[in-house]
Design a protein around this motif. Structure first.
Motif, PDB file in Angstrom:
ATOM      1  N   PRO A  85      11.062  38.650  13.089  1.00 42.95           N
ATOM      2  CA  PRO A  85      11.749  38.340  11.825  1.00 42.95           C
ATOM      3  C   PRO A  85      12.006  36.865  11.569  1.00 42.95           C
ATOM      4  O   PRO A  85      12.374  36.495  10.449  1.00 42.95           O
ATOM      5  N   THR A  86      11.817  35.994  12.569  1.00 42.35           N
ATOM      6  CA  THR A  86      12.074  34.565  12.360  1.00 42.35           C
ATOM      7  C   THR A  86      10.844  33.710  12.613  1.00 42.35           C
ATOM      8  O   THR A  86      10.939  32.479  12.581  1.00 42.35           O
ATOM      9  N   ALA A  87       9.703  34.321  12.868  1.00 41.41           N
ATOM     10  CA  ALA A  87       8.507  33.572  13.271  1.00 41.41           C
ATOM     11  C   ALA A  87       7.691  33.115  12.062  1.00 41.41           C
ATOM     12  O   ALA A  87       7.664  33.777  11.018  1.00 41.41           O
ATOM     13  N   TRP A  88       7.019  31.970  12.223  1.00 45.39           N
ATOM     14  CA  TRP A  88       6.019  31.551  11.265  1.00 45.39           C
ATOM     15  C   TRP A  88       4.810  32.472  11.363  1.00 45.39           C
ATOM     16  O   TRP A  88       4.413  32.857  12.465  1.00 45.39           O
ATOM     17  N   ILE A  89       4.202  32.822  10.214  1.00 44.46           N
ATOM     18  CA  ILE A  89       3.041  33.712  10.170  1.00 44.46           C
ATOM     19  C   ILE A  89       1.845  32.920   9.642  1.00 44.46           C
ATOM     20  O   ILE A  89       1.915  32.348   8.542  1.00 44.46           O
ATOM     21  N   ASN A  90       0.787  32.890  10.409  1.00 44.46           N
ATOM     22  CA  ASN A  90      -0.452  32.244   9.983  1.00 44.46           C
ATOM     23  C   ASN A  90      -1.506  33.335   9.817  1.00 44.46           C
ATOM     24  O   ASN A  90      -1.939  33.935  10.801  1.00 44.46           O
ATOM     25  N   HIS A  91      -1.924  33.595   8.588  1.00 45.04           N
ATOM     26  CA  HIS A  91      -2.897  34.648   8.317  1.00 45.04           C
ATOM     27  C   HIS A  91      -4.332  34.186   8.459  1.00 45.04           C
ATOM     28  O   HIS A  91      -5.256  34.999   8.336  1.00 45.04           O
ATOM     29  N   GLY A  92      -4.566  32.912   8.675  1.00 42.56           N
ATOM     30  CA  GLY A  92      -5.927  32.431   8.877  1.00 42.56           C
ATOM     31  C   GLY A  92      -6.783  32.584   7.630  1.00 42.56           C
ATOM     32  O   GLY A  92      -6.304  32.570   6.501  1.00 42.56           O
ATOM     33  N   TRP A  93      -8.099  32.760   7.835  1.00 43.61           N
ATOM     34  CA  TRP A  93      -9.013  32.922   6.706  1.00 43.61           C
ATOM     35  C   TRP A  93      -9.341  34.401   6.517  1.00 43.61           C
ATOM     36  O   TRP A  93      -9.205  35.200   7.442  1.00 43.61           O
ATOM     37  N   ARG A  94      -9.784  34.759   5.311  1.00 49.97           N
ATOM     38  CA  ARG A  94      -9.990  36.162   4.956  1.00 49.97           C
ATOM     39  C   ARG A  94     -11.433  36.437   4.573  1.00 49.97           C
ATOM     40  O   ARG A  94     -12.111  35.589   3.990  1.00 49.97           O
ATOM     41  N   THR A  95     -11.868  37.647   4.902  1.00 46.17           N
ATOM     42  CA  THR A  95     -13.152  38.144   4.435  1.00 46.17           C
ATOM     43  C   THR A  95     -13.009  38.596   2.979  1.00 46.17           C
ATOM     44  O   THR A  95     -11.916  38.545   2.400  1.00 46.17           O
ATOM     45  N   GLU A  96     -14.096  39.088   2.405  1.00 50.76           N
ATOM     46  CA  GLU A  96     -14.008  39.601   1.040  1.00 50.76           C
ATOM     47  C   GLU A  96     -13.028  40.767   0.962  1.00 50.76           C
ATOM     48  O   GLU A  96     -12.156  40.808   0.083  1.00 50.76           O
ATOM     49  N   ASN A  97     -13.167  41.719   1.883  1.00 43.90           N
ATOM     50  CA  ASN A  97     -12.244  42.858   1.866  1.00 43.90           C
ATOM     51  C   ASN A  97     -10.806  42.406   2.104  1.00 43.90           C
ATOM     52  O   ASN A  97      -9.866  42.928   1.503  1.00 43.90           O
ATOM     53  N   GLY A  98     -10.652  41.428   3.005  1.00 47.92           N
ATOM     54  CA  GLY A  98      -9.314  40.927   3.261  1.00 47.92           C
ATOM     55  C   GLY A  98      -8.711  40.238   2.059  1.00 47.92           C
ATOM     56  O   GLY A  98      -7.520  40.386   1.771  1.00 47.92           O
TER      57      GLY A  98
END
Length: 408
Positions: A85-98
């Motif tokens: 609940p307190t962490a930084w979130i890095n989603h990175g890069w996404r594919t087309e579906n993503g």
């Protein structure tokens, strides 16, 4: 993203978190967040967790085709935010579906998404240049497919970030890897076994002596057959999680019952081979030969009944070995004690008994089995029939070719 065409079932959906064994070159902790419906793996979220728990890097989010477009991906991502609940979130890069999925996802805490905040706030955890590259990739995906991608939330969306990222690249602090020492604490490794019906019934019979059942289980497997492919963890729970994860993705819907067995080893001390892949909380032996170990306890349960776990301890510890890659790579000590199938060799005919310490335990176990069989026969004898002389049926042998070491 279109609305979900079908909702998830109200019963039978389970989420559980387990360790993800990753390369030793990656100092962050690998984690799997798995969703299952009944005994079927429905989806999985893979991510890395910073050792201090304040940063997360999402690696992959996948959902089984049978459960797509039912909101399961959103459930997994929401659970990740809730678990940290307190962490930084890095989603990175996404594919087309993503990219298409993200376009319809309602992020629960966008203020913790590093793509939405300036680098000076999170640059100690993530390389600012890498994050800028991922953001540029995602922006291209959104433009190419005509998606909004939560444009208003993204920090300086669409602007050139190379110069700004370079200003903060020096703030990044790499993590020093932590490796488990196999000689510092007990280790726990798991295996999946499909036992013969008679053995399965006996080892899961809670009315029987747990020590005798554990001895029978180890005798059936063979003392020299401890699993080679297993990761040996610092906790029993992690070992059960490993084998449950394997079983969840490999289990046959209508196959025979599967038993999960966890072996507890004493600290290995100086016997640790040089070729071992040590992670933060587990180790995998890459040594092609056998590894001599001392088993101090067993725990086992049926795959579909994890709430019924059987336990037994060995005092003193029982000498055993992690099976070699091949018979040709077994050590001289292994070949002297075990045959090519990993079973204890029979006593030599010259009268020497190097394994006499095990003879009394094996004989006592056999006596208990025979007494229990006779007692059950008396209990279940029909009252209307005259007394019959019990005829003992030959026991079912272990599923291996007969040899000089075969025991009744």
């Amino acid at each position: 993203m279109a609305a979900d065409t079908e909702s998830l079932p109200e019963e039978g959906l389970a989420l559980w978190l387990t360790e993800w064994k990753v390369s030793t070159k990656i100092p962050w902790l690998g984690r799997h967040l798995v969703a299952s419906v009944g005994s079927t793996a429905a989806g999985q979220l893979d991510f890395f967790l910073h050792p201090d728990g304040q940063a997360v890097k999402v690696v992959m989010l996948r959902v089984h085709p049978d459960f797509q477009r039912r909101g399961l991906a959103s459930v997994l991502m929401d659970a990740l935010y809730a678990a940290h609940p307190t962490a930084w979130i890095n989603h990175g890069w996404r594919t087309e579906n993503g990219a298409r999925w993200w376009n319809g996802y309602r992020e629960p805490a966008p203020q913790r998404n590093v793509h939405n905040r300036p680098p000076e706030e999170w640059a100690t955890y993530f390389d600012a240049v890498d994050v800028a590259s991922d953001k540029a990739h995602n922006a291209h995906q959104n433009r190419h497919y005509g998606l909004d991608g939560h444009r208003e939330a993204v920090y300086r969306y669409g602007e050139r970030l190379e110069a700004e990222a370079a200003l903060h690249a020096a703030a990044y602090r790499p993590v020093t890897p932590v490796r488990v020492d196999p000689g510092a604490q007990p280790l726990h490794g798991a295996a999946r076994l499909v036992l013969p019906p008679a053995v399965h019934e006996y080892v899961h019979d809670r009315a029987q002596d747990p020590d005798a059942r554990a001895a029978a289980l180890l005798e059936h497997l063979g003392h020299g057959n401890l699993p080679r492919e297993a990761y040996w963890n610092t906790s029993q729970q992690a070992a059960f999680a490993d084998v449950h994860h394997e079983d969840l993705f490999d289990r046959q819907p209508s196959g025979p019952p599967v038993t999960h067995v966890v072996f507890t080893l004493a600290p290995l001390q100086a016997s640790v081979p040089p070729a071992a892949r040590a992670l933060a909380t587990s180790v995998e032996f890459e040594h092609p030969g056998d590894v001599a170990v001392d088993v101090t306890g067993l725990a086992w349960r049926q795959a579909d009944r994890p709430y019924l776990t059987h336990q037994a301890s060995y005092a003193p510890a029982v000498a055993a070995a992690i099976v070699p890659l091949s018979a040709q790579q077994a050590s001289a000590a292994y070949r002297a004690r075990y045959d090519e199938e990993g079973f204890l060799r029979a006593a030599p005919r010259d009268g020497a008994r190097p394994f006499a310490d095990r003879a009394d335990q094996i004989r006592a176990m056999a006596d208990r089995l025979l007494r229990g069989q006779a007692a059950r026969a008396r209990t279940h004898r029909p009252s209307s029939a005259p007394p019959q002389t019990a005829v003992q049926q030959p026991s079912t042998p272990a599923q291996r070719p007969p040899g000089p070491s075969q025991r009744p």
